[in-house]
Design a protein around this motif. Structure first.
Motif, PDB file in Angstrom:
ATOM      1  N   MET A   1      53.136 -11.951  30.599  1.00  0.00           N
ATOM      2  CA  MET A   1      51.931 -12.744  30.387  1.00  0.00           C
ATOM      3  C   MET A   1      51.803 -13.816  31.456  1.00  0.00           C
ATOM      4  O   MET A   1      52.796 -14.381  31.895  1.00  0.00           O
ATOM      5  CB  MET A   1      52.007 -13.408  29.005  1.00  0.00           C
ATOM      6  CG  MET A   1      50.959 -14.474  28.752  1.00  0.00           C
ATOM      7  SD  MET A   1      51.265 -15.414  27.242  1.00  0.00           S
ATOM      8  CE  MET A   1      52.608 -16.480  27.740  1.00  0.00           C
ATOM      9  N   GLU A   2      50.578 -14.090  31.832  1.00  0.00           N
ATOM     10  CA  GLU A   2      50.281 -15.224  32.710  1.00  0.00           C
ATOM     11  C   GLU A   2      49.323 -16.149  31.971  1.00  0.00           C
ATOM     12  O   GLU A   2      48.409 -15.675  31.286  1.00  0.00           O
ATOM     13  CB  GLU A   2      49.639 -14.740  34.016  1.00  0.00           C
ATOM     14  CG  GLU A   2      49.462 -15.830  35.032  1.00  0.00           C
ATOM     15  CD  GLU A   2      50.785 -16.465  35.452  1.00  0.00           C
ATOM     16  OE1 GLU A   2      50.982 -17.665  35.151  1.00  0.00           O
ATOM     17  OE2 GLU A   2      51.603 -15.779  36.074  1.00  0.00           O
ATOM     18  N   ILE A   3      49.559 -17.427  32.077  1.00  0.00           N
ATOM     19  CA  ILE A   3      48.637 -18.421  31.525  1.00  0.00           C
ATOM     20  C   ILE A   3      47.873 -19.013  32.695  1.00  0.00           C
ATOM     21  O   ILE A   3      48.464 -19.335  33.723  1.00  0.00           O
ATOM     22  CB  ILE A   3      49.371 -19.535  30.757  1.00  0.00           C
ATOM     23  CG1 ILE A   3      50.131 -18.945  29.556  1.00  0.00           C
ATOM     24  CG2 ILE A   3      48.391 -20.617  30.300  1.00  0.00           C
ATOM     25  CD1 ILE A   3      51.026 -19.942  28.833  1.00  0.00           C
ATOM     26  N   VAL A   4      46.567 -19.148  32.519  1.00  0.00           N
ATOM     27  CA  VAL A   4      45.724 -19.779  33.526  1.00  0.00           C
ATOM     28  C   VAL A   4      45.003 -20.940  32.850  1.00  0.00           C
ATOM     29  O   VAL A   4      44.146 -20.731  31.994  1.00  0.00           O
ATOM     30  CB  VAL A   4      44.693 -18.797  34.126  1.00  0.00           C
ATOM     31  CG1 VAL A   4      43.818 -19.506  35.149  1.00  0.00           C
ATOM     32  CG2 VAL A   4      45.391 -17.591  34.747  1.00  0.00           C
ATOM     33  N   GLY A   5      45.391 -22.147  33.211  1.00  0.00           N
ATOM     34  CA  GLY A   5      44.699 -23.325  32.715  1.00  0.00           C
ATOM     35  C   GLY A   5      43.400 -23.491  33.492  1.00  0.00           C
ATOM     36  O   GLY A   5      43.424 -23.566  34.715  1.00  0.00           O
ATOM     37  N   VAL A   6      42.275 -23.515  32.770  1.00  0.00           N
ATOM     38  CA  VAL A   6      40.969 -23.703  33.402  1.00  0.00           C
ATOM     39  C   VAL A   6      40.526 -25.130  33.100  1.00  0.00           C
ATOM     40  O   VAL A   6      40.182 -25.450  31.958  1.00  0.00           O
ATOM     41  CB  VAL A   6      39.921 -22.691  32.888  1.00  0.00           C
ATOM     42  CG1 VAL A   6      38.587 -22.904  33.594  1.00  0.00           C
ATOM     43  CG2 VAL A   6      40.410 -21.258  33.067  1.00  0.00           C
TER      44      VAL A   6
END
Length: 162
Positions: free
Chosen positions: A84-89
């Motif tokens: 999994m990758e988390i991308v904070g927007v």
């Protein structure tokens, strides 16, 4: 302080008004593509992350519930970063506040920032509240949208990534 509160209320009102006419992402549909700048100035395309689950975390440094969720997010990032990758927007911060918040809260995942002039990813995804987390499959399909700092989000990740 009063000026800051009034400015935050105005931003939230503007976001609410734009989000009311915004498209809403549905489970099973293709996740809308975007390209945004990262902390180091390079750009990131959502489709570059295909092959892993992706969590889009819509947040702002002004959002207490967003910040409150970072420690648990960090735990899950460490636990599942191979799958999994988390991308904070970042939403509604200046570049300086965005960078300072990521550093202060020690968020080890990817971070991108939408400008007020560019593509509004919050509108593309129909974000109406913060935090909002969108889970995207390795094939680029929307799996789940979780609004608020909800423990159910982590239960969903456990089920998907076990």
């Amino acid at each position: 302080m009063k000026k800051v509160m009034m400015m935050m209320a105005a931003m939230m009102f503007a976001l609410t008004m734009s989000a009311q006419s915004a498209p809403k992402v549905e489970e099973g549909q293709d996740a809308p593509e975007f390209t945004l700048p990262q902390l180091d100035g390079s750009t990131m395309k959502l489709s570059d992350l295909r092959g892993k689950y992706v969590v889009l975390d819509f947040w702002g440094s002004w959002c207490a519930n967003c910040i409150k969720g970072f420690p648990e997010m960090a735990t899950y990032y460490e636990k599942f970063k191979e799958k999994m990758e988390i991308v904070g927007v970042d939403c509604n911060d200046t570049e300086a506040r965005w960078k300072a918040a990521v550093e202060k809260h020690n968020c080890p995942w990817k971070h991108v920032r939408q400008s007020r002039e560019g593509d509004q990813v919050t509108v593309m995804y129909g974000v109406k509240a913060f935090p909002t987390k969108v889970i995207i499959s390795p094939e680029g399909k929307v799996v789940k949208v979780v609004v608020g700092e909800d423990p159910a989000f982590y239960t969903i990740l456990d089920e998907l990534l076990k």
